[in-house]
Motif scaffolding. Structure first.
Motif, PDB file in Angstrom:
ATOM      1  N   MET A   1       1.135  -0.987   0.111  1.00 45.37           N
ATOM      2  CA  MET A   1       0.478  -0.330   0.231  1.00 45.37           C
ATOM      3  C   MET A   1       1.211   1.077  -0.457  1.00 45.37           C
ATOM      4  SD  MET A   1      -3.109  -2.130   0.069  1.00 45.37           S
ATOM      5  CE  MET A   1      -2.311  -3.364   0.232  1.00 45.37           C
ATOM      6  N   ILE A   2       0.681   1.981  -1.213  1.00 42.24           N
ATOM      7  CA  ILE A   2       1.331   3.101  -0.652  1.00 42.24           C
ATOM      8  C   ILE A   2       0.065   4.565  -0.643  1.00 42.24           C
ATOM      9  CG2 ILE A   2       3.104   5.146  -2.465  1.00 42.24           C
ATOM     10  CD1 ILE A   2       4.565   2.052  -1.468  1.00 42.24           C
ATOM     11  N   VAL A   3       0.745   5.393   0.229  1.00 44.25           N
ATOM     12  CA  VAL A   3      -0.410   6.376   0.238  1.00 44.25           C
ATOM     13  C   VAL A   3       0.626   7.476   0.779  1.00 44.25           C
ATOM     14  CG1 VAL A   3      -1.957   4.602   2.304  1.00 44.25           C
ATOM     15  CG2 VAL A   3      -0.012   5.772   3.288  1.00 44.25           C
ATOM     16  N   GLU A   4      -0.298   8.952   1.093  1.00 45.19           N
ATOM     17  CA  GLU A   4       0.043  10.167   0.623  1.00 45.19           C
ATOM     18  C   GLU A   4       1.486  10.779   1.805  1.00 45.19           C
ATOM     19  OE1 GLU A   4      -2.183  13.817  -0.056  1.00 45.19           O
ATOM     20  OE2 GLU A   4      -4.189  12.019  -1.133  1.00 45.19           O
ATOM     21  N   GLY A   5       1.294  10.203   3.320  1.00 48.20           N
ATOM     22  CA  GLY A   5       1.203  10.391   4.196  1.00 48.20           C
ATOM     23  C   GLY A   5       1.545   9.534   5.195  1.00 48.20           C
ATOM     24  N   ARG A   6       2.660   9.407   5.969  1.00 47.95           N
ATOM     25  CA  ARG A   6       3.083   8.410   7.343  1.00 47.95           C
ATOM     26  C   ARG A   6       1.982   8.275   8.639  1.00 47.95           C
ATOM     27  NH1 ARG A   6       8.726  10.640   8.699  1.00 47.95           N
ATOM     28  NH2 ARG A   6      10.081  10.407   7.210  1.00 47.95           N
ATOM     29  N   ASP A   7       0.765   8.904   8.563  1.00 48.73           N
ATOM     30  CA  ASP A   7      -0.372   9.217   8.799  1.00 48.73           C
ATOM     31  C   ASP A   7      -1.642   7.816   8.645  1.00 48.73           C
ATOM     32  OD1 ASP A   7       1.117  11.273  11.524  1.00 48.73           O
ATOM     33  OD2 ASP A   7      -0.658  12.531  11.228  1.00 48.73           O
ATOM     34  N   ASP A   8      -1.590   8.091   7.046  1.00 47.20           N
ATOM     35  CA  ASP A   8      -2.648   7.335   6.508  1.00 47.20           C
ATOM     36  C   ASP A   8      -2.085   5.464   6.448  1.00 47.20           C
ATOM     37  OD1 ASP A   8      -4.445   9.338   6.639  1.00 47.20           O
ATOM     38  OD2 ASP A   8      -3.501   9.558   4.127  1.00 47.20           O
ATOM     39  N   ALA A   9      -0.249   5.866   6.735  1.00 47.28           N
ATOM     40  CA  ALA A   9       0.114   4.374   6.802  1.00 47.28           C
ATOM     41  C   ALA A   9      -0.260   3.765   8.013  1.00 47.28           C
ATOM     42  CB  ALA A   9       1.472   4.895   5.754  1.00 47.28           C
ATOM     43  N   TRP A  11      -2.400   4.080  10.170  1.00 44.23           N
ATOM     44  CA  TRP A  11      -3.652   3.731  10.618  1.00 44.23           C
ATOM     45  C   TRP A  11      -4.392   2.759   9.732  1.00 44.23           C
ATOM     46  CZ3 TRP A  11      -8.162   7.012   9.314  1.00 44.23           C
ATOM     47  CH2 TRP A  11      -9.135   6.938  10.185  1.00 44.23           C
ATOM     48  N   LEU A  12      -3.368   2.778   8.199  1.00 43.25           N
ATOM     49  CA  LEU A  12      -4.170   1.424   7.632  1.00 43.25           C
ATOM     50  C   LEU A  12      -2.494   0.121   8.279  1.00 43.25           C
ATOM     51  CD1 LEU A  12      -3.635   2.739   3.906  1.00 43.25           C
ATOM     52  CD2 LEU A  12      -5.606   1.578   5.590  1.00 43.25           C
ATOM     53  N   LYS A  13      -1.419   0.217   8.762  1.00 43.60           N
ATOM     54  CA  LYS A  13      -1.246  -0.798   9.140  1.00 43.60           C
ATOM     55  C   LYS A  13      -1.832  -1.154  10.870  1.00 43.60           C
ATOM     56  CE  LYS A  13       3.332   0.994   8.290  1.00 43.60           C
ATOM     57  NZ  LYS A  13       4.547   1.509   8.792  1.00 43.60           N
ATOM     58  N   TRP A  14      -1.960  -0.042  11.347  1.00 40.11           N
ATOM     59  CA  TRP A  14      -3.055  -0.994  12.436  1.00 40.11           C
ATOM     60  C   TRP A  14      -4.069  -1.195  11.991  1.00 40.11           C
ATOM     61  CZ3 TRP A  14      -7.961   0.754  12.524  1.00 40.11           C
ATOM     62  CH2 TRP A  14      -8.668   0.603  13.568  1.00 40.11           C
ATOM     63  N   GLY A  20      -5.604  -8.956  10.940  1.00 44.09           N
ATOM     64  CA  GLY A  20      -4.799 -10.082  10.837  1.00 44.09           C
ATOM     65  C   GLY A  20      -4.283 -10.271   9.352  1.00 44.09           C
ATOM     66  N   ILE A  21      -4.369  -9.197   8.426  1.00 45.93           N
ATOM     67  CA  ILE A  21      -3.506  -9.722   7.466  1.00 45.93           C
ATOM     68  C   ILE A  21      -2.210  -8.647   7.110  1.00 45.93           C
ATOM     69  CG2 ILE A  21      -4.396  -8.234   5.045  1.00 45.93           C
ATOM     70  CD1 ILE A  21      -7.111  -7.299   5.805  1.00 45.93           C
ATOM     71  N   ALA A  23       0.331  -7.796   4.693  1.00 45.56           N
ATOM     72  CA  ALA A  23       0.413  -5.999   3.741  1.00 45.56           C
ATOM     73  C   ALA A  23       1.004  -5.250   4.452  1.00 45.56           C
ATOM     74  CB  ALA A  23      -1.203  -5.547   3.565  1.00 45.56           C
ATOM     75  N   LYS A  24       1.233  -4.439   3.706  1.00 43.85           N
ATOM     76  CA  LYS A  24       2.534  -3.589   4.368  1.00 43.85           C
ATOM     77  C   LYS A  24       1.535  -2.405   3.588  1.00 43.85           C
ATOM     78  CE  LYS A  24       6.996  -5.545   4.985  1.00 43.85           C
ATOM     79  NZ  LYS A  24       5.961  -6.912   4.639  1.00 43.85           N
ATOM     80  N   ALA A  25       2.592  -0.759   4.171  1.00 42.14           N
ATOM     81  CA  ALA A  25       1.323   0.396   3.472  1.00 42.14           C
ATOM     82  C   ALA A  25       2.819   1.138   4.541  1.00 42.14           C
ATOM     83  CB  ALA A  25       0.561   0.973   4.655  1.00 42.14           C
ATOM     84  N   PHE A  26       3.003   2.305   2.860  1.00 43.00           N
ATOM     85  CA  PHE A  26       4.570   3.566   3.268  1.00 43.00           C
ATOM     86  C   PHE A  26       3.962   4.419   3.039  1.00 43.00           C
ATOM     87  CE2 PHE A  26       5.946  -0.912   2.616  1.00 43.00           C
ATOM     88  CZ  PHE A  26       6.980  -1.501   3.741  1.00 43.00           C
ATOM     89  N   SER A  27       4.375   5.450   3.634  1.00 44.12           N
ATOM     90  CA  SER A  27       3.814   6.701   2.697  1.00 44.12           C
ATOM     91  C   SER A  27       5.045   6.658   1.424  1.00 44.12           C
ATOM     92  CB  SER A  27       4.581   8.361   3.750  1.00 44.12           C
ATOM     93  OG  SER A  27       4.913   8.931   3.141  1.00 44.12           O
ATOM     94  N   VAL A  28       4.605   7.445   0.406  1.00 43.32           N
ATOM     95  CA  VAL A  28       4.787   7.154  -0.893  1.00 43.32           C
ATOM     96  C   VAL A  28       6.482   7.975  -0.857  1.00 43.32           C
ATOM     97  CG1 VAL A  28       3.875  10.244  -1.975  1.00 43.32           C
ATOM     98  CG2 VAL A  28       4.764   7.987  -3.787  1.00 43.32           C
ATOM     99  N   ASP A  29       7.307   9.278  -0.250  1.00 42.56           N
ATOM    100  CA  ASP A  29       7.864   9.356  -0.286  1.00 42.56           C
ATOM    101  C   ASP A  29       9.239   9.170   0.936  1.00 42.56           C
ATOM    102  OD1 ASP A  29       6.976  11.632  -2.404  1.00 42.56           O
ATOM    103  OD2 ASP A  29       6.656  12.728  -0.161  1.00 42.56           O
ATOM    104  N   ASP A  30       8.622   8.111   1.552  1.00 38.13           N
ATOM    105  CA  ASP A  30       9.386   6.959   1.752  1.00 38.13           C
ATOM    106  C   ASP A  30       9.774   6.340   1.079  1.00 38.13           C
ATOM    107  OD1 ASP A  30       9.571   8.251   4.034  1.00 38.13           O
ATOM    108  OD2 ASP A  30       7.748   7.533   5.358  1.00 38.13           O
ATOM    109  N   ARG A  31       8.370   4.968   0.289  1.00 39.04           N
ATOM    110  CA  ARG A  31       9.138   4.316  -0.317  1.00 39.04           C
ATOM    111  C   ARG A  31      10.067   4.413  -2.410  1.00 39.04           C
ATOM    112  NH1 ARG A  31      10.127  -0.685   2.186  1.00 39.04           N
ATOM    113  NH2 ARG A  31       9.995  -2.614   0.185  1.00 39.04           N
TER     114      ARG A  31
END
Length: 261
Positions: A1-9, A11-14, A20-21, A23-31
């Motif tokens: 998952m690629i999202v706009e910012g770290r807060d959204d990433a 939240w999705l990780k939580w 129990g999924i 999957a990984k989520a990252f802020s676009v500028d971190d990845r």
């Protein structure tokens, strides 16, 4: 998952962890490194949102098995100006992730547990939606037609008076913007604002900018001390959101479907 910012990433990780999924989520500028020339072909601005959209569009040419990549953006001003679409691109159901916290159960939790406020969640949103909608349309007008003008930082004070009454007025908000528009420009901007206001559904959570939520609630409820800080209120409102509040939302259903496949 690629999202706009770290807060959204985060939240999705939580969200994934609770389900129990794997999957990984990252802020676009971190990845990801997304060149500006790719962004400019699919989005009007070179920013994080544009980089996520450009990644989603570009990835369609890579021949990846679906759904190995999912890109998620805030719907933002899509009511007025629909953004690019792509198979791997999902958009929030409302203008921003923060708006999910305005649904009845999490907002009720925030009002009771954090704000200690004696008001029903549905009553609060009904009262404040006109202010949020006016601000939402004004921000779009200034963004697209305001030559760089911005609303005053203390915009909430101009929306709600000291007695707690809604006194929001588009003309007054525009006059206090920086830089203040000329008379002719003011008339033009107000005309555009009225046009955009007609596109916002009245009885829904559409047409609410995420970062306008906390300042208006703080002003209306007269919150004090640390609760007078919009960042603190935003954090507490997000903490009030649980799985039950997201699982029935269309975007999260799409997301779970993609992960399940």
């Amino acid at each position: 998952m690629i999202v706009e910012g770290r807060d959204d990433a985060s939240w999705l990780k939580w969200y994934f962890a609770e389900h129990g999924i794997d999957a990984k989520a990252f802020s676009v500028d971190d990845r990801v490194t997304v060149p500006g020339d790719l962004v400019s072909t699919v989005h009007t601005e070179i920013n994080a949102r544009g980089r996520v959209i450009a990644l989603a569009v570009e990835s369609e040419m890579w021949g990846l098995p679906q759904p190995s990549l999912t890109c998620i953006i805030d719907s933002d001003f899509d009511i007025f100006e629909p953004s690019q679409t792509a198979v791997s691109l999902l958009k929030t159901d409302y203008a921003a992730m923060e708006v999910y916290a305005l649904t009845e159960r999490p907002l009720s939790k925030f009002l009771i547990a954090s704000a200690k406020a004696d008001i029903q969640a549905s009553s609060l949103t009904a009262l404040l939606k006109p202010a949020w909608a006016i601000l939402y349309a004004l921000r779009y007008v200034l963004h697209r037609h305001g030559d760089g003008a911005k609303l005053a930082k203390k915009f909430a004070d101009k929306c709600i008076n000291n007695a707690g009454d809604l006194v929001v007025n588009a003309s007054e908000l525009l006059r206090s913007s920086q830089p203040s528009p000329s008379r002719d420009a003011l008339s033009q901007l107000l005309g555009l604002h009225q046009e955009y206001m007609r596109a916002i559904p009245e009885a829904s959570l559409h047409g609410i900018r995420g970062h306008d939520i906390a300042p208006i609630i703080i002003r209306f409820l007269k919150l004090k001390n640390e609760l007078a800080d919009p960042k603190v209120v935003e954090h507490l409102m997000r903490q009030s959101v649980e799985l039950i509040d997201l699982d029935d939302q269309p975007m999260f259903q799409q997301l779970k479907s993609r992960i399940a496949n």
